[in-house]
Design a protein around this motif. Structure first.
Motif, PDB file in Angstrom:
ATOM      1  N   GLY A  60       0.793  -1.220   0.000  1.00  0.00           N
ATOM      2  CA  GLY A  60       0.000   0.000   0.000  1.00  0.00           C
ATOM      3  C   GLY A  60       0.822   1.264   0.000  1.00  0.00           C
ATOM      4  O   GLY A  60       0.287   2.366  -0.056  1.00  0.00           O
ATOM      5  N   GLU A  61       2.164   1.127   0.080  1.00  0.00           N
ATOM      6  CA  GLU A  61       3.010   2.308   0.075  1.00  0.00           C
ATOM      7  C   GLU A  61       4.400   1.954  -0.449  1.00  0.00           C
ATOM      8  O   GLU A  61       4.828   0.804  -0.391  1.00  0.00           O
ATOM      9  N   ASP A  62       5.092   2.934  -0.977  1.00  0.00           N
ATOM     10  CA  ASP A  62       6.456   2.747  -1.435  1.00  0.00           C
ATOM     11  C   ASP A  62       7.399   2.996  -0.264  1.00  0.00           C
ATOM     12  O   ASP A  62       7.140   3.832   0.592  1.00  0.00           O
ATOM     13  N   SER A  63       8.494   2.246  -0.223  1.00  0.00           N
ATOM     14  CA  SER A  63       9.450   2.411   0.866  1.00  0.00           C
ATOM     15  C   SER A  63      10.298   3.655   0.639  1.00  0.00           C
ATOM     16  O   SER A  63      10.632   4.005  -0.491  1.00  0.00           O
ATOM     17  N   ASP A  64      10.649   4.330   1.757  1.00  0.00           N
ATOM     18  CA  ASP A  64      11.529   5.493   1.651  1.00  0.00           C
ATOM     19  C   ASP A  64      12.980   5.103   1.889  1.00  0.00           C
ATOM     20  O   ASP A  64      13.855   5.959   2.019  1.00  0.00           O
ATOM     21  N   ALA A  65      13.263   3.775   1.955  1.00  0.00           N
ATOM     22  CA  ALA A  65      14.632   3.316   2.197  1.00  0.00           C
ATOM     23  C   ALA A  65      15.499   3.432   0.955  1.00  0.00           C
ATOM     24  O   ALA A  65      16.725   3.453   1.044  1.00  0.00           O
ATOM     25  N   ALA A  66      14.873   3.517  -0.196  1.00  0.00           N
ATOM     26  CA  ALA A  66      15.620   3.571  -1.447  1.00  0.00           C
ATOM     27  C   ALA A  66      15.942   5.015  -1.819  1.00  0.00           C
ATOM     28  O   ALA A  66      15.116   5.916  -1.647  1.00  0.00           O
ATOM     29  N   GLY A  67      17.151   5.216  -2.347  1.00  0.00           N
ATOM     30  CA  GLY A  67      17.500   6.531  -2.854  1.00  0.00           C
ATOM     31  C   GLY A  67      16.759   6.855  -4.129  1.00  0.00           C
ATOM     32  O   GLY A  67      16.439   8.022  -4.411  1.00  0.00           O
ATOM     33  N   ALA A  68      16.476   5.816  -4.931  1.00  0.00           N
ATOM     34  CA  ALA A  68      15.711   5.981  -6.164  1.00  0.00           C
ATOM     35  C   ALA A  68      14.876   4.731  -6.380  1.00  0.00           C
ATOM     36  O   ALA A  68      15.342   3.608  -6.139  1.00  0.00           O
ATOM     37  N   SER A  69      13.646   4.919  -6.814  1.00  0.00           N
ATOM     38  CA  SER A  69      12.747   3.800  -7.122  1.00  0.00           C
ATOM     39  C   SER A  69      12.301   3.931  -8.572  1.00  0.00           C
ATOM     40  O   SER A  69      11.843   5.000  -8.988  1.00  0.00           O
ATOM     41  N   VAL A  70      12.425   2.834  -9.307  1.00  0.00           N
ATOM     42  CA  VAL A  70      12.102   2.821 -10.732  1.00  0.00           C
ATOM     43  C   VAL A  70      10.872   1.946 -10.945  1.00  0.00           C
ATOM     44  O   VAL A  70      10.836   0.801 -10.488  1.00  0.00           O
ATOM     45  N   HIS A  71       9.872   2.500 -11.627  1.00  0.00           N
ATOM     46  CA  HIS A  71       8.614   1.799 -11.857  1.00  0.00           C
ATOM     47  C   HIS A  71       8.370   1.660 -13.355  1.00  0.00           C
ATOM     48  O   HIS A  71       8.530   2.619 -14.123  1.00  0.00           O
ATOM     49  N   GLY A  72       7.961   0.473 -13.790  1.00  0.00           N
ATOM     50  CA  GLY A  72       7.609   0.253 -15.178  1.00  0.00           C
ATOM     51  C   GLY A  72       7.148  -1.175 -15.366  1.00  0.00           C
ATOM     52  O   GLY A  72       7.113  -1.965 -14.415  1.00  0.00           O
ATOM     53  N   THR A  73       6.777  -1.518 -16.575  1.00  0.00           N
ATOM     54  CA  THR A  73       6.488  -2.920 -16.840  1.00  0.00           C
ATOM     55  C   THR A  73       7.791  -3.719 -16.739  1.00  0.00           C
ATOM     56  O   THR A  73       8.898  -3.154 -16.814  1.00  0.00           O
ATOM     57  N   ALA A  74       7.679  -5.018 -16.579  1.00  0.00           N
ATOM     58  CA  ALA A  74       8.884  -5.850 -16.508  1.00  0.00           C
ATOM     59  C   ALA A  74       9.711  -5.700 -17.774  1.00  0.00           C
ATOM     60  O   ALA A  74      10.941  -5.601 -17.726  1.00  0.00           O
ATOM     61  N   SER A  75       9.057  -5.658 -18.930  1.00  0.00           N
ATOM     62  CA  SER A  75       9.782  -5.496 -20.190  1.00  0.00           C
ATOM     63  C   SER A  75      10.516  -4.163 -20.225  1.00  0.00           C
ATOM     64  O   SER A  75      11.687  -4.092 -20.613  1.00  0.00           O
ATOM     65  N   GLU A  76       9.844  -3.097 -19.797  1.00  0.00           N
ATOM     66  CA  GLU A  76      10.490  -1.783 -19.788  1.00  0.00           C
ATOM     67  C   GLU A  76      11.700  -1.766 -18.868  1.00  0.00           C
ATOM     68  O   GLU A  76      12.742  -1.169 -19.197  1.00  0.00           O
ATOM     69  N   LEU A  77      11.587  -2.413 -17.710  1.00  0.00           N
ATOM     70  CA  LEU A  77      12.710  -2.421 -16.773  1.00  0.00           C
ATOM     71  C   LEU A  77      13.906  -3.171 -17.353  1.00  0.00           C
ATOM     72  O   LEU A  77      15.045  -2.718 -17.230  1.00  0.00           O
ATOM     73  N   VAL A  78      13.663  -4.310 -17.990  1.00  0.00           N
ATOM     74  CA  VAL A  78      14.776  -5.048 -18.604  1.00  0.00           C
ATOM     75  C   VAL A  78      15.425  -4.206 -19.698  1.00  0.00           C
ATOM     76  O   VAL A  78      16.656  -4.097 -19.782  1.00  0.00           O
ATOM     77  N   LEU A  79      14.609  -3.611 -20.544  1.00  0.00           N
ATOM     78  CA  LEU A  79      15.155  -2.806 -21.636  1.00  0.00           C
ATOM     79  C   LEU A  79      15.905  -1.589 -21.101  1.00  0.00           C
ATOM     80  O   LEU A  79      16.927  -1.182 -21.673  1.00  0.00           O
ATOM     81  N   TYR A  80      15.443  -1.022 -19.998  1.00  0.00           N
ATOM     82  CA  TYR A  80      16.181   0.072 -19.370  1.00  0.00           C
ATOM     83  C   TYR A  80      17.520  -0.418 -18.825  1.00  0.00           C
ATOM     84  O   TYR A  80      18.562   0.205 -19.031  1.00  0.00           O
ATOM     85  N   LEU A  81      17.492  -1.535 -18.108  1.00  0.00           N
ATOM     86  CA  LEU A  81      18.719  -2.049 -17.511  1.00  0.00           C
ATOM     87  C   LEU A  81      19.763  -2.382 -18.574  1.00  0.00           C
ATOM     88  O   LEU A  81      20.969  -2.208 -18.348  1.00  0.00           O
ATOM     89  N   TYR A  82      19.314  -2.843 -19.724  1.00  0.00           N
ATOM     90  CA  TYR A  82      20.229  -3.142 -20.827  1.00  0.00           C
ATOM     91  C   TYR A  82      20.488  -1.916 -21.716  1.00  0.00           C
ATOM     92  O   TYR A  82      21.043  -2.043 -22.804  1.00  0.00           O
TER      93      TYR A  82
END
Length: 265
Positions: A215-237
């Protein structure tokens, strides 16, 4: 907790993505078409790279436990000659994939092998190689589709496993993070999430609950990236830019992560 893909699933996906890659190559207007996501490469260059990689890794799997890739496999890759005529090239590409699949089937999932990721969170086994080759083939299929003007998202199962495989294999390292310790969260729209923690002990990733589950995003991360799984893989590559996704927190940290070159992998 979701399980990793089983070894037979990895072999099936290598076969499926290899077939999709050949379909994209067959449909392209020219083997000289430029590949926008691989600057300086033509579609022919991409075919040579993927097929040569299949043959190289087949030799590595066949060699079993080793401290380095077989000298003959390295020499063969350096001297690789590939047919220029499209039908012959497609046949060579299919044979390359089958060499890899046959080597993996014969080895089974637990055979130790040389890999370039000894210090990562991924195993140096034939199963580790199979898991990484699924992603190599899937991303290069996207490249080939893009060169032909018809890119498609990565299949869901491939992409969901691909986020974790990248974080574990490419990002995992004991080399000290040269900046202030922080964490990066990666959230898929399909409901899976991971945290990459970087500090003086290196980089390591874990699965975490998704924001939709808590129900909430954690504030422990310096940056949080949101997208579809395909978008995240393509971003990482590095196939799509960060601004194609939704980023919470300090987006500049992603630039630091991208520029980081650990001393030991």
């Amino acid at each position: 907790m979701e399980k990793n893909l089983e070894f037979p699933d990895l072999l099936r996906l290598i076969d499926e993505r290899s077939t999709a890659f050949r379909t994209a190559v067959a449909a392209a207007s020219s083997l000289d078409a430029q590949v926008p996501t691989c600057p300086g490469w033509t579609l022919f260059d991409l075919v040579k790279h993927l097929g040569g990689g299949d043959r190289f890794w087949a030799a590595i799997v066949g060699a079993g436990p080793a401290d380095a890739p077989p000298a003959e496999a390295t020499a063969a890759r350096a001297a690789l000659e590939v047919p220029r005529e499209r039908e012959a090239l497609l046949a060579w590409l299919s044979a390359s994939a089958q060499l890899l699949l046959n080597a993996l089937r014969e080895a089974g999932p637990e055979t130790g092998c040389w890999t370039w990721w000894p210090a990562s969170q991924s195993p140096q086994t034939s199963a580790g190689i199979a898991r990484h080759r699924v992603q190599e083939t899937a991303v290069h299929t996207y490249d080939a589709q893009l060169a032909g003007g018809a890119p498609q998202p990565l299949p869901l199962g491939v992409a969901l496993d691909g986020v974790e495989e990248f974080l574990f294999t490419v990002c995992g390292t004991p080399s000290a993070w040269p900046h202030k310790p922080t964490a990066f969260d990666f959230h898929t729209a399909e409901g899976r999430s991971w945290r990459l923690t970087v500090d003086g002990d290196g980089a390591r990733s874990t699965r975490i609950p998704s924001p939709t589950a808590t129900g909430e995003d954690s504030d422990a991360a310096g940056a949080s990236v949101h997208g579809t799984a395909s978008e995240l893989v393509l971003y990482l590559y590095d196939r799509i830019p960060a601004d194609s996704l939704h980023v919470d927190g300090d987006a500049g940290l992603l630039d630091l992560l991208r520029a980081w070159e650990p001393e030991e992998k």
